[in-house]
Design an enzyme around this catalytic site. Structure first.
Site, PDB file in Angstrom:
ATOM      1  N   GLU A 159      23.475  42.664  -1.123  1.00 14.13           N
ATOM      2  CA  GLU A 159      23.888  44.014  -0.727  1.00 14.13           C
ATOM      3  C   GLU A 159      23.642  45.013  -1.852  1.00 14.13           C
ATOM      4  O   GLU A 159      23.643  44.662  -3.037  1.00 14.13           O
ATOM      5  CB  GLU A 159      25.355  44.036  -0.293  1.00 14.13           C
ATOM      6  CG  GLU A 159      26.326  43.642  -1.376  1.00 14.13           C
ATOM      7  CD  GLU A 159      27.774  43.735  -0.932  1.00 14.13           C
ATOM      8  OE1 GLU A 159      28.145  44.765  -0.303  1.00 14.13           O
ATOM      9  OE2 GLU A 159      28.544  42.798  -1.199  1.00 14.13           O
ATOM     10  N   ASP A 207      23.314  45.690   3.751  1.00 17.79           N
ATOM     11  CA  ASP A 207      23.948  44.382   3.628  1.00 17.79           C
ATOM     12  C   ASP A 207      23.188  43.371   4.478  1.00 17.79           C
ATOM     13  O   ASP A 207      23.048  43.550   5.695  1.00 17.79           O
ATOM     14  CB  ASP A 207      25.406  44.478   4.104  1.00 17.79           C
ATOM     15  CG  ASP A 207      26.243  43.292   3.654  1.00 17.79           C
ATOM     16  OD1 ASP A 207      25.678  42.366   3.043  1.00 17.79           O
ATOM     17  OD2 ASP A 207      27.460  43.292   3.911  1.00 17.79           O
TER      18      ASP A 207
END
Length: 426
Positions: free
Chosen positions: A121, A27
């Site tokens: 992500e 992420d």
């Protein structure tokens, strides 16, 4: 840091045992803002907000700005009040797409099992890459080093035996960290968290569980499944109970299929005239249909979103008798849905249209409508819109617009959204 619920007892040292922990969740940290800081290093250490004009929302904020309570999706007017010393940077979506694509290419060098879930992500299954690259913690370190070296931004990585726990771990690792949750420690880790940390638990579900005295994951795990199902529904209750015990069998799925395609606009001034809202809905329906045709998809469901000037958001949806990629058909449903919304006399701030229930056009059975059965009107509409696509492909979208949608671009700020699309920004 992550806005997801955390527990004070959650640690970064759950152990070093990596057997069975082959799922990584990567992420990017404050992605849009980080890209801007890489291009403007003189702003490092200062509160920076990425967003548009006063009536837009915050797209991203640096951790220095977040310390003042600023977060994504917050109205810009509120963000400016909370952090008046912040530097506001206009978004550069093409730059974010470029960096995102490069990062995803780097992840693909690690393993072919990459599931991108948003612009910033992705999940990776590194079980087949361990012999070549080493244990998951070593792979995570290589990923973070490459992202930093290539783009001057940071990312956080969660490592676990399931996707759900890996995503939670990356949130706890932010910013710029790594958290491994060993398989044996999964339940202990989960049971330190508030129930709002579970996938699928929003404010309404959290309140419903609280009425039954369930406020933590541990309380949910030790509750009777029937009790949870009475609180939130049969399917959701069973699913949440499984998550509370770390049961999440979903594999990493490369090349995720889009779940929906949508577009929305925020008006530059609150709109009282319903006709103006309907005109904009026509343009949005046309945009959705164009994107459906470009990806050879059909939509089964049409939904709308209306936000009034008090930031109350209303949604409505309708399932079509037959899937479509025709803008006029989408608009007719949109118009009926808009007519059924009670705005309470409030002006409209935002309107959105979304096509859902997508399926491939070539393999989706399509029952002819009455118009198609008795004439060629529907086929003519589809052909006409296909011609519009060709014209726009050569001369741009502004070259041709649907009917009364012309001339309203000066009162709106457009934004397109696609759920699950590897290269989109929603």
């Amino acid at each position: 840091m992550s806005r997801g619920p955390r527990a004070d007892g959650a640690r970064r040292d759950w152990g070093t045992e990596e057997d069975g922990c082959s799922i990584l969740h990567v992420d990017m940290d404050a992605f849009f803002a980080s890209v801007e800081l890489a291009r403007r290093p003189q702003l490092r250490g200062r509160p920076v907000i990425v967003g548009g004009e006063e009536r837009s929302v915050v797209l991203a904020a640096t951790y220095e700005a977040r310390a003042f309570g600023v977060h994504s999706a917050m109205p810009m007017t509120m963000a400016r009040r909370m952090c008046p010393q912040a530097v506001v940077v206009p978004p550069d979506l093409s730059a974010y797409r470029e960096v995102s694509a490069a990062v995803m290419d780097a992840l693909a060098d690690v393993t072919t099992l990459v599931e991108q879930v948003s612009v910033d992500e992705a999940f990776l299954d590194v079980s087949g890459a361990r012999r070549r690259l080493g244990p998951p913690t070593t792979i995570a370190a290589r990923i973070r080093e490459r992202v930093r070296a290539d783009h001057g931004i940071t990312c956080s990585v969660g490592i676990a035996s399931t996707k759900f726990v890996a995503k939670l771990a990356s949130g706890h690792a932010k910013p710029d960290g790594v958290l491994l949750v060993p398989r044996a420690a999964t339940v202990a880790f989960l049971h330190t968290l508030p129930v709002g940390a579970l996938w699928g638990v929003g404010e309404r579900t959290e309140a419903a569980l609280a009425r039954w005295g369930i406020r933590t994951v541990e309380q949910l795990a030790h509750s009777d499944v029937a009790t949870i199902q009475r609180a939130v529904g049969k399917v959701a209750g069973a699913h949440l109970h499984d998550l509370a015990w770390g049961r999440d069998p979903r594999p990493v799925q490369p090349g995720r299929v889009e779940k929906s395609i949508g577009a929305e606009v925020t008006f530059l001034a609150d709109v009282h005239d319903v006709a103006v809202v309907q005109q904009q809905a026509l343009a949005l329906a046309d945009r959705c249909a164009e994107r459906l045709r470009s990806q050879s998809l059909l939509a089964r469901t049409v939904s709308i979103k209306i936000r009034t000037n008090d930031f109350r958001t209303l949604t409505r949806a309708r399932t079509l008798p037959t899937p479509t990629d025709v803008g006029q058909e989408i608009y007719l449903v949109t118009r009926e849905l808009l007519a059924g919304v009670d705005l309470g006399g409030l002006p409209v701030r935002l309107v959105g249209v979304r096509a859902e229930g997508l399926s491939p056009a070539e393999s989706t059975p399509r029952q002819p409508t009455l118009e198609e059965a008795v004439g060629d009107e529907a086929a003519t509409r589809r052909d006409a819109e296909a011609v519009m696509d060709l014209v726009r492909g050569r001369f741009g979208r502004a070259a041709i617009v649907p009917g009364s949608a012309a001339g309203i671009s000066d009162v709106v700020t457009p934004r397109s959204t696609t759920v699950g699309a590897p290269s989109d920004l929603s």
